[in-house]
Motif scaffolding. Structure first.
Motif, PDB file in Angstrom:
ATOM      1  N   GLY A  93      44.014  53.816  69.395  1.00  0.00           N
ATOM      2  CA  GLY A  93      43.311  53.558  70.637  1.00  0.00           C
ATOM      3  C   GLY A  93      42.176  54.525  70.906  1.00  0.00           C
ATOM      4  O   GLY A  93      41.701  54.645  72.027  1.00  0.00           O
ATOM      5  N   ALA A 139      49.002  49.211  80.393  1.00  0.00           N
ATOM      6  CA  ALA A 139      48.921  50.297  79.416  1.00  0.00           C
ATOM      7  C   ALA A 139      48.744  51.646  80.116  1.00  0.00           C
ATOM      8  O   ALA A 139      49.340  52.650  79.710  1.00  0.00           O
ATOM      9  CB  ALA A 139      47.771  50.049  78.446  1.00  0.00           C
ATOM     10  N   ALA A 175      51.622  54.272  79.488  1.00  0.00           N
ATOM     11  CA  ALA A 175      51.207  55.473  78.756  1.00  0.00           C
ATOM     12  C   ALA A 175      51.433  56.722  79.592  1.00  0.00           C
ATOM     13  O   ALA A 175      51.860  57.770  79.075  1.00  0.00           O
ATOM     14  CB  ALA A 175      49.743  55.360  78.346  1.00  0.00           C
ATOM     15  N   TYR A 184      46.619  57.359  74.329  1.00  0.00           N
ATOM     16  CA  TYR A 184      45.840  56.414  75.146  1.00  0.00           C
ATOM     17  C   TYR A 184      44.633  57.090  75.782  1.00  0.00           C
ATOM     18  O   TYR A 184      44.757  58.092  76.502  1.00  0.00           O
ATOM     19  CB  TYR A 184      46.740  55.813  76.223  1.00  0.00           C
ATOM     20  CG  TYR A 184      46.109  54.650  76.947  1.00  0.00           C
ATOM     21  CD1 TYR A 184      45.674  53.527  76.257  1.00  0.00           C
ATOM     22  CD2 TYR A 184      45.947  54.677  78.336  1.00  0.00           C
ATOM     23  CE1 TYR A 184      45.106  52.444  76.923  1.00  0.00           C
ATOM     24  CE2 TYR A 184      45.387  53.604  79.004  1.00  0.00           C
ATOM     25  CZ  TYR A 184      44.963  52.496  78.289  1.00  0.00           C
ATOM     26  OH  TYR A 184      44.391  51.436  78.954  1.00  0.00           O
ATOM     27  N   PHE A 224      47.832  51.783  71.906  1.00  0.00           N
ATOM     28  CA  PHE A 224      47.881  53.229  71.724  1.00  0.00           C
ATOM     29  C   PHE A 224      49.078  53.570  70.838  1.00  0.00           C
ATOM     30  O   PHE A 224      49.874  52.699  70.465  1.00  0.00           O
ATOM     31  CB  PHE A 224      47.976  53.971  73.066  1.00  0.00           C
ATOM     32  CG  PHE A 224      49.159  53.595  73.917  1.00  0.00           C
ATOM     33  CD1 PHE A 224      50.395  54.202  73.750  1.00  0.00           C
ATOM     34  CD2 PHE A 224      49.026  52.635  74.922  1.00  0.00           C
ATOM     35  CE1 PHE A 224      51.478  53.867  74.543  1.00  0.00           C
ATOM     36  CE2 PHE A 224      50.106  52.285  75.725  1.00  0.00           C
ATOM     37  CZ  PHE A 224      51.335  52.904  75.528  1.00  0.00           C
TER      38      PHE A 224
END
Length: 430
Positions: free
Chosen positions: A163, A303, A307, A321, A345
């Motif tokens: 990512g 996300a 994350a 991330y 990620f």
């Protein structure tokens, strides 16, 4: 559509390239499941084969369903044309095919999908091509890697698996100074989060299998041409600037101008390599693109939340991330990817390789598959799968070391995903 630039992304992802079917009035783009097309007469057929007229000859080259998808992708990416093909890997070869020759090389990022690393480090050698792999965060190293035989620079906008976000404008400056194209794989970002052409890229490739389709049903790839590169500025690209024997000496750039690369991709690339996208796959992809912006917003929101939770968990070593303030790519992401940094990620577990295997096997909502960009959340241990063929040094450079798990966050309820991750982390540490 007319005057397409006046429409917003959400409108274009539904309407660009599509019109009601003239024969039936069908509003959804039909699946033109046909191999060949009837010519009006012998003169019409000759004009098509001589590239004097645009139309349909044979579905290895052109198909009305695929043509709608090509126009939509060109519009969403801000290009002049696009060529669809059977997979993302096919798109990469299609992008390089008009540029390369025996003895020529590309400069590529060390942070690429494992299959791409293998394709560039091994397979393209069979064509007499080669790749020099460089850390794209080291701009001076990228400059130093370019030589007289370099014909392209290749990177990913948001690199798979980590990512990481790429500084496309910085790479574009190097490519422009060298008089070579910059090719950006925009699979992980999609044109909703990043438009590489606006940042200086010459060509954009996608694995449409991922976020564009979004439902894990078909494979497909596309090459989008910016139309901005002067293929005749030097003698580096004879396939586009010099006479083509197969078309009686036609010069693609001289004849087709900004669309030279696109026409070459169809008339030579698809004709001879045959990596054709089937119309049913194009249909599924078109339907997926209609909801792209809505899905990408949810991917990014989920996300960010997941994350952040993982980063705070003591069982986790680190999370890559770029949307996290702790990421070294955070400032770049805010500058170049203001809508978000996607749903992809990696997470490194303190328990190492064995913990990663237990973690993957213990997840329930997450599907253990070799894919990303699905509406469903997906997981894979890259070192033992997608990056297995690489050396340990290559795995680490790609961000796919033995203690790392790649996560593709879907559009489910984020709290449900966190609960699943929590129980899997507990099982991994048991």
């Amino acid at each position: 559509m007319t005057d397409a630039p006046q429409y917003g992304f959400d409108t274009l992802q539904i309407h660009a390239g599509a019109r009601p079917d003239p024969a039936t009035g069908a509003r959804q783009t039909p699946i033109y499941q046909t191999t060949a097309y009837v010519f009006r007469d012998a003169e019409h057929a000759a004009a098509l084969f001589n590239l004097q007229e645009v139309g349909y000859i044979y579905s290895r080259l052109t198909n009305p369903t695929v043509a709608v998808l090509q126009e939509r992708m060109a519009t969403l990416e801000g290009g002049v044309g696009a060529v669809c093909c059977s997979s993302g890997h096919a798109a990469q070869l299609m992008a390089l095919f008009p540029l390369m020759a025996p003895g020529r090389n590309i400069v590529a990022s060390t942070r690429l999908y494992g299959g791409t690393l293998t394709q560039f480090s091994q397979t393209i050698k069979r064509f007499g091509w080669s790749a020099t792999f460089v850390d794209f965060d080291d701009i001076d190293a990228v400059k130093a890697a370019v030589n007289d035989d370099t014909r392209a620079i290749f990177g990913e906008s948001i690199a798979n698996p980590g990512g990481y976000v790429t500084d496309i404008p910085a790479l574009a400056e190097i490519a422009d100074a060298a008089g070579i194209p910059l090719i950006i794989d925009n699979t992980s970002a999609t044109p909703y989060l990043c438009r590489p052409i606006e940042q200086g890229a010459t060509l954009v490739v996608h694995s449409m299998t991922k976020y564009l389709t979004g439902n894990g049903t078909v494979t497909g790839g596309v090459v989008v041409d910016s139309g901005k590169f002067d293929w005749s500025a030097s003698d580096k690209f004879p396939s586009l600037s010099q006479p083509e024997p197969a078309y009686h000496g036609l010069k693609f750039h001289e004849t087709f101008g900004p669309l030279a690369f696109t026409f070459h991709g169809i008339a030579i690339g698809l004709r001879d390599l045959g990596m054709t996208l089937n119309p049913q796959a194009a249909h599924y992809t078109l339907m997926g693109i209609e909801t792209l912006s809505l899905r990408m917003q949810r991917h990014c929101e989920n996300a960010q939340k997941v994350a952040g939770w993982l980063e705070a968990d003591p069982r986790v070593d680190h999370v890559t991330y770029a949307g996290l303030p702790s990421s070294p790519y955070h400032d770049r992401a805010q500058r170049l990817y203001p809508k978000g940094t996607g749903g992809l990620f990696t997470v490194a577990l303190k328990g190492g390789y064995d913990a990663c295997i237990k973690f993957v096997d213990s997840l329930e909502l997450f599907s253990h598959v070799a894919n990303l960009g699905d509406t469903r959340s997906l997981v894979i241990h890259s070192a033992s799968t997608t990056h297995r063929q690489l050396t340990p040094e290559q795995q680490e450079a790609a961000g796919a070391g033995p203690s790392v798990v790649r996560i593709s966050i879907g559009i489910e309820d984020a709290d449900d995903l966190i609960r699943d991750l929590d129980q899997a982390l507990s099982a991994a540490g048991a």
